[in-house]
Design a protein around this motif. Structure first.
Motif, short mmCIF file in Angstrom:
data_model
loop_
_atom_site.label_atom_id
_atom_site.label_comp_id
_atom_site.label_asym_id
_atom_site.label_seq_id
_atom_site.Cartn_x
_atom_site.Cartn_y
_atom_site.Cartn_z
N ALA A 58 38.20 43.97 38.90
CA ALA A 58 39.05 42.89 38.40
C ALA A 58 38.23 41.99 37.49
CB ALA A 58 39.64 42.10 39.57
N GLY A 66 38.62 41.53 34.22
CA GLY A 66 39.31 40.92 33.09
C GLY A 66 39.30 41.78 31.85
N GLN A 112 41.52 35.02 38.45
CA GLN A 112 42.86 34.93 39.02
C GLN A 112 43.39 36.29 39.46
OE1 GLN A 112 41.96 33.84 35.99
NE2 GLN A 112 43.44 34.39 34.42
N GLY A 113 43.04 37.37 38.76
CA GLY A 113 43.49 38.69 39.16
C GLY A 113 42.90 39.14 40.49
#
Length: 476
Positions: free
Chosen positions: A288, A290, A169-170
């Motif tokens: 990205a 996480g 999602q990021g």
């Protein structure tokens, strides 16, 4: 002076002091304890300045380039022990929003954030693109033709300006934002499809945060979306999001190495895609990947001799294969509780091993007290996710405990009987190093807590056995 007029008067005096570069006047406008949180607007960074001298030193260094002006009050908050207000402003290169909190007429907290760059505004609202060319055009290129061209070129004949490693999602949210700004961005992700990071988790997983926390840019969840999203539903949403937002993604692609060249100011990034190595040369590289994606795999003496099934929580899929079996879950945070409950639901004999204290808070308690900015009530009051994010960002981390402690004290009082029953099992509880609760524990550690959705009652009732305050000696 009436409280609703104080912010406007303060902001006007602040602008005058900035224009005059008057250190004495400006510092006098800030309280003895004061904070300035800046998101890009003044510092091109995310910083918190504590104290008048640090605030002045930043301004002395940056005012000539930033050239802030057009400070305007937009909304005054309901007065509490502070008087707060939202404002807009401009700099030499962009437009921003901010928030101030006054105590006794002087500024306690000040927040500035850059919202857009002049000359690079998003094509939205009245400025949205037409999407078609009117009239009859020979050899017309359709939207699909153009989209297929983009997919074929980016990363091959045309280098991305920004390479994003990680398509969760990021990464997707950042790519969507860059897309609307016209910045060529490519995502590479090792998984087969967007959303697979959620799909491959254990079957019973639902998000522990409510829907109001989880909106993606440009496409908020519809108002019938469940409060707690099942993990496969979230995976499908992210896959649809990537398609609708026309994001450029290379799935099943692994990033092998990256190196920055000081001379060219570009990266050389090697990725493996469809069995071959490809070199990419972006100007910007974003990881990205996480904060919770790398399994922590402890090594225990004797585990090479253990004849049962042993796996990390990231590999757990479903409790069904363990029906009738004796299972030990090492750990006592979110995943450990979820998996223990999943195993019990499928008929396993479960023992949880708790090696250190855990913060436990009922999901219902967080709904009542812990998330006032992210709720249906907040929406009804006109506080959407964007405004809630801005409010949260405006609070310096140093003073967050002042906001959090009263909330968690109330939760502990209301759920005192629940906590006593949990302690009676031997479960070791903590409420954070300063008893400020889950929000600060997440910010500080990113671990150490369980949002209770039922497993605590299984421990209290003895359905999940507990060994607490012990370490693992060895396996046999």
């Amino acid at each position: 002076m009436p409280s609703d007029q104080q912010p406007a008067r303060w902001l006007a005096d602040f602008q005058a002091a900035l224009t005059a570069r008057d250190k004495i006047r400006l510092q006098a406008m800030f309280a003895d304890e004061c904070y300035w949180r800046d998101f890009l607007a003044f510092t091109w960074n995310i910083v918190t300045l504590e104290g008048r001298e640090r605030i002045w030193n930043m301004l002395l260094e940056r005012l000539g380039e930033v050239k802030p002006d057009k400070w305007q009050i937009e909304q005054v908050d309901e007065p509490t022990d502070t008087i707060g207000a939202w404002f807009s402003f401009e700099t030499a290169v962009g437009r921003g929003k901010g928030h101030l909190r006054l105590k006794d007429g002087r500024c306690w907290t000040f927040f500035t954030t850059l919202r857009e760059l002049k000359g690079h505004e998003e094509k939205r609202g009245p400025a949205r693109i037409a999407g078609t060319t009117r009239g009859v055009v020979k050899d017309r290129r359709s939207w699909l033709d153009g989209r297929n061209d983009e997919k074929a070129e980016l990363g091959i004949s045309k280098q991305p300006y920004c390479l994003i490693v990680g398509g969760g999602q990021g990464g997707l949210a950042l790519a969507a934002r860059l897309k609307q700004l016209g910045v060529p961005a490519l995502i590479v992700d090792a998984l087969q499809k967007p959303g697979d990071g959620w799909r491959r988790r254990y079957k019973s997983l639902c998000l522990h945060d409510p829907v109001w926390y989880d909106h993606m840019p440009y496409l908020p969840f519809p108002d019938h979306w469940p409060v707690y999203t099942p993990k496969d539903k979230m995976g499908d949403w992210l896959e649809a999001y990537a398609s609708i937002m026309e994001l450029d993604i290379w799935n099943a692609t692994t990033c092998k190495r990256a190196e920055f060249d000081d001379a060219s100011k570009h990266w050389t990034v090697e990725v493996e895609r469809e069995g071959r190595m490809i070199k990419l040369n972006p100007a910007q590289l974003v990881l990205a990947t996480g904060m919770s994606g790398v399994p922590n795999r402890p090594v225990f003496k004797g585990q090479d001799r253990f004849r049962g099934i042993a796996h990390h929580s990231s590999e757990h899929r479903d409790g069904a294969p363990y029906a009738g079996k004796r299972c030990v879950v090492i750990g006592a945070n979110n995943s450990a509780h979820d998996i223990s409950a999943d195993l019990w639901e499928h008929g396993a004999d479960v023992t949880m091993i708790q090696r250190s204290p855990t913060l436990v808070v009922k999901a219902e308690a967080l709904e009542r007290h812990g998330r006032p900015l992210y709720s249906e009530a907040a929406l009804a009051a006109g506080i959407d996710a964007d405004r809630a994010d801005l409010v949260t960002a405006s609070i310096p981390y140093r003073v967050l405990p002042q906001f959090a402690k009263p909330v968690f004290t109330r939760i502990r009082q209301e759920d005192a009987a629940f906590y006593e029953r949990l302690r009676a099992t031997g479960f070791m509880l903590t409420f954070g190093e300063d008893e400020s609760g889950i929000g600060l524990m997440y910010a500080r550690r990113g671990a150490g807590y369980y949002i209770d959705v039922g497993a605590s009652d299984l421990i209290i009732e003895g359905h999940i056995a507990l060994k607490s305050g012990v370490q693992i000696s060895h396996l046999t």
